[in-house]
Each structure stands twice: as structure tokens, then as C-alpha cells.
Motif scaffolding. Sequence first.
Motif, PDB file in Angstrom:
ATOM      1  N   GLY A 181      49.268  68.188   7.203  1.00  0.00           N
ATOM      2  CA  GLY A 181      50.385  68.066   6.274  1.00  0.00           C
ATOM      3  C   GLY A 181      50.233  68.933   5.039  1.00  0.00           C
ATOM      4  O   GLY A 181      51.206  69.549   4.583  1.00  0.00           O
ATOM      5  N   ALA A 230      51.272  74.198   3.608  1.00  0.00           N
ATOM      6  CA  ALA A 230      51.648  74.808   2.329  1.00  0.00           C
ATOM      7  C   ALA A 230      51.043  76.195   2.170  1.00  0.00           C
ATOM      8  O   ALA A 230      51.533  77.002   1.377  1.00  0.00           O
ATOM      9  CB  ALA A 230      51.225  73.909   1.175  1.00  0.00           C
ATOM     10  N   ARG A 277      51.219  78.428   4.323  1.00  0.00           N
ATOM     11  CA  ARG A 277      52.083  79.296   5.121  1.00  0.00           C
ATOM     12  C   ARG A 277      51.325  79.977   6.272  1.00  0.00           C
ATOM     13  O   ARG A 277      51.339  81.197   6.404  1.00  0.00           O
ATOM     14  CB  ARG A 277      52.795  80.335   4.247  1.00  0.00           C
ATOM     15  N   THR A 286      55.257  64.443  10.448  1.00  0.00           N
ATOM     16  CA  THR A 286      56.640  64.637  10.005  1.00  0.00           C
ATOM     17  C   THR A 286      57.490  63.373  10.048  1.00  0.00           C
ATOM     18  O   THR A 286      58.555  63.329   9.405  1.00  0.00           O
ATOM     19  CB  THR A 286      57.330  65.705  10.879  1.00  0.00           C
ATOM     20  N   ALA A 307      60.809  70.718  11.072  1.00  0.00           N
ATOM     21  CA  ALA A 307      60.393  70.186   9.772  1.00  0.00           C
ATOM     22  C   ALA A 307      59.139  70.899   9.271  1.00  0.00           C
ATOM     23  O   ALA A 307      59.042  71.224   8.073  1.00  0.00           O
ATOM     24  CB  ALA A 307      60.143  68.680   9.881  1.00  0.00           C
ATOM     25  N   LEU A 308      58.162  71.156  10.160  1.00  0.00           N
ATOM     26  CA  LEU A 308      56.955  71.876   9.746  1.00  0.00           C
ATOM     27  C   LEU A 308      57.285  73.304   9.322  1.00  0.00           C
ATOM     28  O   LEU A 308      56.698  73.828   8.375  1.00  0.00           O
ATOM     29  CB  LEU A 308      55.926  71.887  10.875  1.00  0.00           C
ATOM     30  N   GLN A 323      58.457  73.331   5.901  1.00  0.00           N
ATOM     31  CA  GLN A 323      57.387  73.078   4.933  1.00  0.00           C
ATOM     32  C   GLN A 323      56.463  74.280   4.744  1.00  0.00           C
ATOM     33  O   GLN A 323      55.598  74.253   3.871  1.00  0.00           O
ATOM     34  CB  GLN A 323      56.565  71.871   5.380  1.00  0.00           C
ATOM     35  N   GLY A 324      56.611  75.332   5.578  1.00  0.00           N
ATOM     36  CA  GLY A 324      55.803  76.527   5.359  1.00  0.00           C
ATOM     37  C   GLY A 324      55.226  77.165   6.593  1.00  0.00           C
ATOM     38  O   GLY A 324      54.747  78.305   6.528  1.00  0.00           O
TER      39      GLY A 324
END
Length: 300
Positions: free
Chosen positions: A168, A172, A174, A189, A200-201, A204-205
Motif C-alpha cells: 500500500g 507511492a 511509482r 484496495t 485503484a493501484l 495510487q501510483g
Amino acid sequence: MILTVTLNVALDVTYETPVVEWGGSNRVGAVRRRAGGKGVNVARVAAALGREVVATGLIGGDTGELIRADLDAAGLRHSFHGVRAESRRTVTVVEEHGAATVFNEGGPEVAAGEWAGFLAHFRSLLPATSVVVLSGSMPPGVPPDAYAVLAEASDMPVILDADGAALGLGVAGRPTLVKPNAEELARATGEPSPVEGALALRAQGAGAVLVSLGHEGMLAITPDGNWRAVPPGLETGNPTGAGDAAVAAVASGLADRASWPELLRHAVALSAAAVRAPVAGDFDGPAYARLLSEIVVHPL
């Protein structure tokens, strides 16, 4: 060069016994000891594919020396950063009828200075690296966003294969590609649908998401399109390490700049071939070659 990062490297110990008498005394048959951890398994498979590979991560104590010795005996290049505490062991008890029970130690307590030393060591390995693989759990003391930090430090393709907070928080950074299985994706998620979870992932990046669906194959949700690949039949055997084999295939594909459908086809074939191998980090070569010609990739 493919650089695999195993922050929580392990010595995998496997006991084979006819049946376990819990609370009693058990006679062990065969015993196997092998350097393990998800990134080490990825490195083994990638090396077997003919890739130049270096395994890195955190390692410590007498158990760490046993791990180094096993990797040396296997001819697998490594460049670990030492810590004072003892590396972990995992113990798997396999019964004759196929049931397996696994005991996972938490791993060494990593001091702040040791983590800073590893970051410097990791950066020193990057100039010769074409693809970075970040795999597995993190030992105590490592910052929870460690994978994001490592991904951000890398200016080449990065693959992230983790669970829980490590996944999770790691997106971030990436990473180029994230490879959860369906259960890990749902936990990260809250989405029951693998496609919705992968989207969704990406939001998030994550650049792309490859979702393992077990015997139902894999999904690839990418910036260039979405695909699904399914193996021609159910491969029976040991599923441990199948996901690591898929990551090795993805790393090789990214190094070769393969298309997403081709990368997915190799990931499914190599994952299924790994199920036919007795231990994680190995795969059945003839099965891999056969499956490559049988797997069809469909656009979603």
C-alpha cells in the motif's frame, strides 16, 4: 543487470515427515536447507533464464553466513548489506499426504544507521542495473515506506511484489509494475474485483498491475491496454515460488522492452512451470517451452 532486493532474506528449512504428531515427537525424513526470500527466488529463476543478476538486501549473523554460502554454492551473484542481528529462518513441515505447515520468523531488528547504510549500498549498485525487483516482507526497524523510497531512488523500471502496508505504501514510489495476487490486491484496495483493484493501484501510483489469479491465469492492467492470459490446463505440484517465477519473467521482459501481451504470456508460462518444480526458485524448463506455445493472450 537485474537487481533483486530481499530486505528479509531467509534460510528456508524444509522437513519431510509421514505425518505430524502435534504435541508429540516426530521423526524427520528428508531435510532441505536453502537460501530463500522472494527476491532470492526471483534471482534464481532469472539467472536460470540466462540473465545477469545480483541479489541484494539485508543479512546478518550465523544464519546470514549460511545464506551467503548457499548462494555461493549455487553460483548466484550477491551483494548484501550486513546488519548485527540474526537473519531469519523459515521452517516448512511437509507431510506425506501433501499438507504443508510453515513457520515464519519475523526477521532481524534493523537499526536506523543500518538502514541508512543499505540505502547508500543500494544506490551504489544502480549504475549497472537495468531493472530493479523489490520483493517480500520487511524486517522490524525498516521504515514502512521503504519500498517507495527505493523505487523513487531508481531511474529504471521497478517491479514491486509485496503485501499489506509494504504494498500500500510502496505504490507511492511509482513503480513501473506491481504484481499482487488476487487476495493481496483485495487487502490493499478493498476492491473485490481484480480489475477494479488494479485500476485503484494504478490511480495510487503504480504504472501497471499484473494480478495473479492462480490456475485461472493472470491479468495485466497497463497504460497501453488490458489483457488476460490463462494456462491451457491445471498444473499440479508445489505452488510456492510460482509468483516469484512470474516476477522473474516480467523483469526479463522489461529488460528486453517486450510488449505487455508478450510479457504476460511469459509470466503465465513460467509461473505454471514453477509449480512443477519441487522447491521455490526452480522451474520445469521443458514445461515452460511447451506452455509458451499454448498460452493465448486475450484483450479485455
